[in-house]
Design a protein around this motif. Structure first.
Motif, PDB file in Angstrom:
ATOM      1  N   UNK A 213     -66.491 -58.552  94.118  1.00  0.00           N
ATOM      2  CA  UNK A 213     -66.979 -59.908  93.843  1.00  0.00           C
ATOM      3  C   UNK A 213     -67.612 -60.534  95.085  1.00  0.00           C
ATOM      4  N   UNK A 214     -66.990 -60.338  96.243  1.00  0.00           N
ATOM      5  CA  UNK A 214     -67.532 -60.912  97.483  1.00  0.00           C
ATOM      6  C   UNK A 214     -68.832 -60.238  97.912  1.00  0.00           C
ATOM      7  N   UNK A 215     -69.002 -58.966  97.542  1.00  0.00           N
ATOM      8  CA  UNK A 215     -70.140 -58.201  98.013  1.00  0.00           C
ATOM      9  C   UNK A 215     -71.475 -58.602  97.425  1.00  0.00           C
ATOM     10  N   UNK A 216     -71.479 -59.491  96.437  1.00  0.00           N
ATOM     11  CA  UNK A 216     -72.722 -59.917  95.815  1.00  0.00           C
ATOM     12  C   UNK A 216     -73.661 -60.663  96.733  1.00  0.00           C
ATOM     13  N   UNK A 217     -73.159 -61.097  97.888  1.00  0.00           N
ATOM     14  CA  UNK A 217     -74.005 -61.862  98.822  1.00  0.00           C
ATOM     15  C   UNK A 217     -74.849 -60.956  99.716  1.00  0.00           C
ATOM     16  N   UNK A 218     -74.628 -59.638  99.634  1.00  0.00           N
ATOM     17  CA  UNK A 218     -75.295 -58.713 100.559  1.00  0.00           C
ATOM     18  C   UNK A 218     -75.959 -57.575  99.805  1.00  0.00           C
ATOM     19  N   UNK A 219     -76.798 -56.833 100.522  1.00  0.00           N
ATOM     20  CA  UNK A 219     -77.503 -55.711  99.921  1.00  0.00           C
ATOM     21  C   UNK A 219     -77.783 -54.640 100.970  1.00  0.00           C
ATOM     22  N   UNK A 220     -77.962 -53.400 100.542  1.00  0.00           N
ATOM     23  CA  UNK A 220     -78.338 -52.330 101.455  1.00  0.00           C
ATOM     24  C   UNK A 220     -79.705 -52.621 102.066  1.00  0.00           C
ATOM     25  N   UNK A 221     -79.892 -52.153 103.297  1.00  0.00           N
ATOM     26  CA  UNK A 221     -81.161 -52.419 103.975  1.00  0.00           C
ATOM     27  C   UNK A 221     -81.530 -51.214 104.829  1.00  0.00           C
ATOM     28  N   UNK A 222     -82.773 -50.792 104.704  1.00  0.00           N
ATOM     29  CA  UNK A 222     -83.254 -49.676 105.514  1.00  0.00           C
ATOM     30  C   UNK A 222     -82.836 -48.328 104.959  1.00  0.00           C
ATOM     31  N   UNK A 223     -83.269 -47.243 105.623  1.00  0.00           N
ATOM     32  CA  UNK A 223     -83.018 -45.885 105.127  1.00  0.00           C
ATOM     33  C   UNK A 223     -81.576 -45.435 105.317  1.00  0.00           C
ATOM     34  N   UNK A 224     -81.255 -44.339 104.661  1.00  0.00           N
ATOM     35  CA  UNK A 224     -79.956 -43.697 104.822  1.00  0.00           C
ATOM     36  C   UNK A 224     -79.970 -42.944 106.151  1.00  0.00           C
ATOM     37  N   UNK A 225     -79.063 -43.285 107.048  1.00  0.00           N
ATOM     38  CA  UNK A 225     -79.059 -42.749 108.401  1.00  0.00           C
ATOM     39  C   UNK A 225     -78.028 -41.642 108.552  1.00  0.00           C
ATOM     40  N   UNK A 226     -78.422 -40.543 109.204  1.00  0.00           N
ATOM     41  CA  UNK A 226     -77.502 -39.429 109.423  1.00  0.00           C
ATOM     42  C   UNK A 226     -77.916 -38.672 110.675  1.00  0.00           C
ATOM     43  N   UNK A 227     -77.131 -37.639 111.013  1.00  0.00           N
ATOM     44  CA  UNK A 227     -77.445 -36.806 112.170  1.00  0.00           C
ATOM     45  C   UNK A 227     -77.170 -37.522 113.486  1.00  0.00           C
ATOM     46  N   UNK A 228     -77.716 -36.998 114.542  1.00  0.00           N
ATOM     47  CA  UNK A 228     -77.524 -37.613 115.856  1.00  0.00           C
ATOM     48  C   UNK A 228     -76.056 -37.706 116.226  1.00  0.00           C
ATOM     49  N   UNK A 229     -75.626 -38.890 116.631  1.00  0.00           N
ATOM     50  CA  UNK A 229     -74.246 -39.097 117.063  1.00  0.00           C
ATOM     51  C   UNK A 229     -73.231 -38.907 115.944  1.00  0.00           C
ATOM     52  N   UNK A 230     -73.693 -38.926 114.692  1.00  0.00           N
ATOM     53  CA  UNK A 230     -72.753 -38.757 113.581  1.00  0.00           C
ATOM     54  C   UNK A 230     -72.362 -37.303 113.356  1.00  0.00           C
ATOM     55  N   UNK A 231     -73.086 -36.361 113.910  1.00  0.00           N
ATOM     56  CA  UNK A 231     -72.693 -34.968 113.825  1.00  0.00           C
ATOM     57  C   UNK A 231     -72.920 -34.338 112.455  1.00  0.00           C
ATOM     58  N   UNK A 232     -72.297 -33.141 112.228  1.00  0.00           N
ATOM     59  CA  UNK A 232     -72.578 -32.355 111.020  1.00  0.00           C
ATOM     60  C   UNK A 232     -71.774 -32.741 109.792  1.00  0.00           C
ATOM     61  N   UNK A 233     -70.818 -33.629 109.917  1.00  0.00           N
ATOM     62  CA  UNK A 233     -70.013 -33.996 108.759  1.00  0.00           C
ATOM     63  C   UNK A 233     -68.641 -34.499 109.156  1.00  0.00           C
ATOM     64  N   UNK A 234     -67.777 -34.631 108.172  1.00  0.00           N
ATOM     65  CA  UNK A 234     -66.423 -35.166 108.365  1.00  0.00           C
ATOM     66  C   UNK A 234     -65.427 -34.013 108.401  1.00  0.00           C
ATOM     67  N   UNK A 235     -64.565 -33.995 109.402  1.00  0.00           N
ATOM     68  CA  UNK A 235     -63.583 -32.917 109.526  1.00  0.00           C
ATOM     69  C   UNK A 235     -62.193 -33.431 109.824  1.00  0.00           C
ATOM     70  N   UNK A 236     -61.238 -32.510 109.831  1.00  0.00           N
ATOM     71  CA  UNK A 236     -59.857 -32.822 110.199  1.00  0.00           C
ATOM     72  C   UNK A 236     -59.753 -32.802 111.717  1.00  0.00           C
ATOM     73  N   UNK A 237     -59.254 -33.889 112.310  1.00  0.00           N
ATOM     74  CA  UNK A 237     -59.057 -33.944 113.752  1.00  0.00           C
ATOM     75  C   UNK A 237     -57.716 -33.341 114.133  1.00  0.00           C
ATOM     76  N   UNK A 238     -57.720 -32.466 115.145  1.00  0.00           N
ATOM     77  CA  UNK A 238     -56.514 -31.737 115.548  1.00  0.00           C
ATOM     78  C   UNK A 238     -56.448 -31.635 117.065  1.00  0.00           C
TER      79      UNK A 238
END
Length: 280
Positions: A213-238
């Motif tokens: 309900x609160x999220x109606x005040x906002x919207x996505x903006x710009x392209x979908x960003x990936x790569x770079x500092x975000x790396x290859x994906x989500x993993x288990x930290x050990x």
């Protein structure tokens, strides 16, 4: 005396190795504040994609696992000092983090995106476009400059100690005011209260907010960003010295990918397939 000391040390090493081989229980930490990756239910229990994947991997590894909440700011230091055995909290595999901890293979992909308040009436953008920041060519640089011009003078929020914080500062730190938060929830509150103009975060975390309900005040903006500092994906930290556990998680992730379990769980929680073979 020396022979006795060497024998004692050998027994300690053997005992430690046996303990690693015989381990049957694991404690896994998750932030509990980034749905649908992870959240805390009204009953005070952790739930979400990370938790369901963790349970499945533990079953495959034949471990009894306990999930515990841990604030994002301290989650890596707490792992390294032994407060728990693993992290499953939508954590991107990055070179910077690999200096402190080890990672399993990716169990999910994903992307990040800007969100802006609708009342700002900024120039329209293509929110379905993709922008991989691994390498920046002139065409990508032009898109970044367009975003910088649109966000000039704005105040943008981001989760503290996250890769998104580093990216936001790198891309927009010279044209916008960057405000860091200890949780996504607090950033959402400031966005709704108009104390910030927008922010950068994981797309799926934003989607959960935008659908509220609160999220109606906002919207996505710009392209979908990936790569770079975000790396290859989500993993288990050990921990870096826990090679056997890294290998065990890798094998379990491979099996869960092959039999479609990760695909099924990602579609359940995200409504799209973010399993490793299809990630952005």
């Amino acid at each position: 005396m020396k022979r006795t000391l060497l024998l004692a040390l050998s027994l300690v090493v053997c005992a430690n190795n046996a303990g690693a081989m015989d381990r049957k229980t694991l404690t896994i930490a998750s932030e509990g504040a980034s749905p649908p990756w992870n959240a805390i239910t009204p009953q005070g229990e952790l739930a979400g994609f990370d938790i369901d994947v963790g349970r499945d991997l533990c079953r495959r590894m034949k471990f009894e696992c306990t999930f515990v909440p841990q604030d994002w700011d301290g989650i890596i230091p707490a792992l390294t000092v032994g407060k728990f055995d693993a992290i499953m909290s939508g954590m991107a595999i990055t070179e910077k983090r690999k200096k402190s901890i080890a990672f399993s293979k990716p169990y999910a992909g994903g992307f990040n995106q800007l969100v802006i308040r609708k009342d700002l009436n900024l120039p329209p953008t293509d929110t379905s476009a993709e922008l991989d920041l691994t390498t920046i060519d002139p065409e990508k640089q032009a898109k970044i400059e367009e975003l910088r011009a649109a966000l000039n003078g704005r105040t943008l929020g981001v989760l503290r100690s996250s890769n998104s914080e580093a990216v936001l500062n790198e891309l927009f730190g010279k044209v916008a005011t960057i405000r860091s938060y200890d949780s996504q929830d607090n950033m959402h509150l400031d966005l709704v209260a108009e104390r910030i103009d927008g922010g950068l975060a994981d797309y799926f975390t934003w989607k959960a907010f935008l659908d509220s309900m609160d999220g109606g005040i906002a919207t996505l903006y710009g392209p979908q960003l990936s790569g770079g500092l975000w790396g290859p994906g989500v993993g288990v930290g050990l921990r870096q010295d826990d090679g056997e556990l890294v290998a065990a998680f890798d094998s379990a992730i491979e099996a869960a990918t092959s039999d479609g379990t990760l695909k099924q769980l990602s579609e359940q929680w995200f409504k799209i397939d973010v399993s490793p073979q299809t990630s952005h």
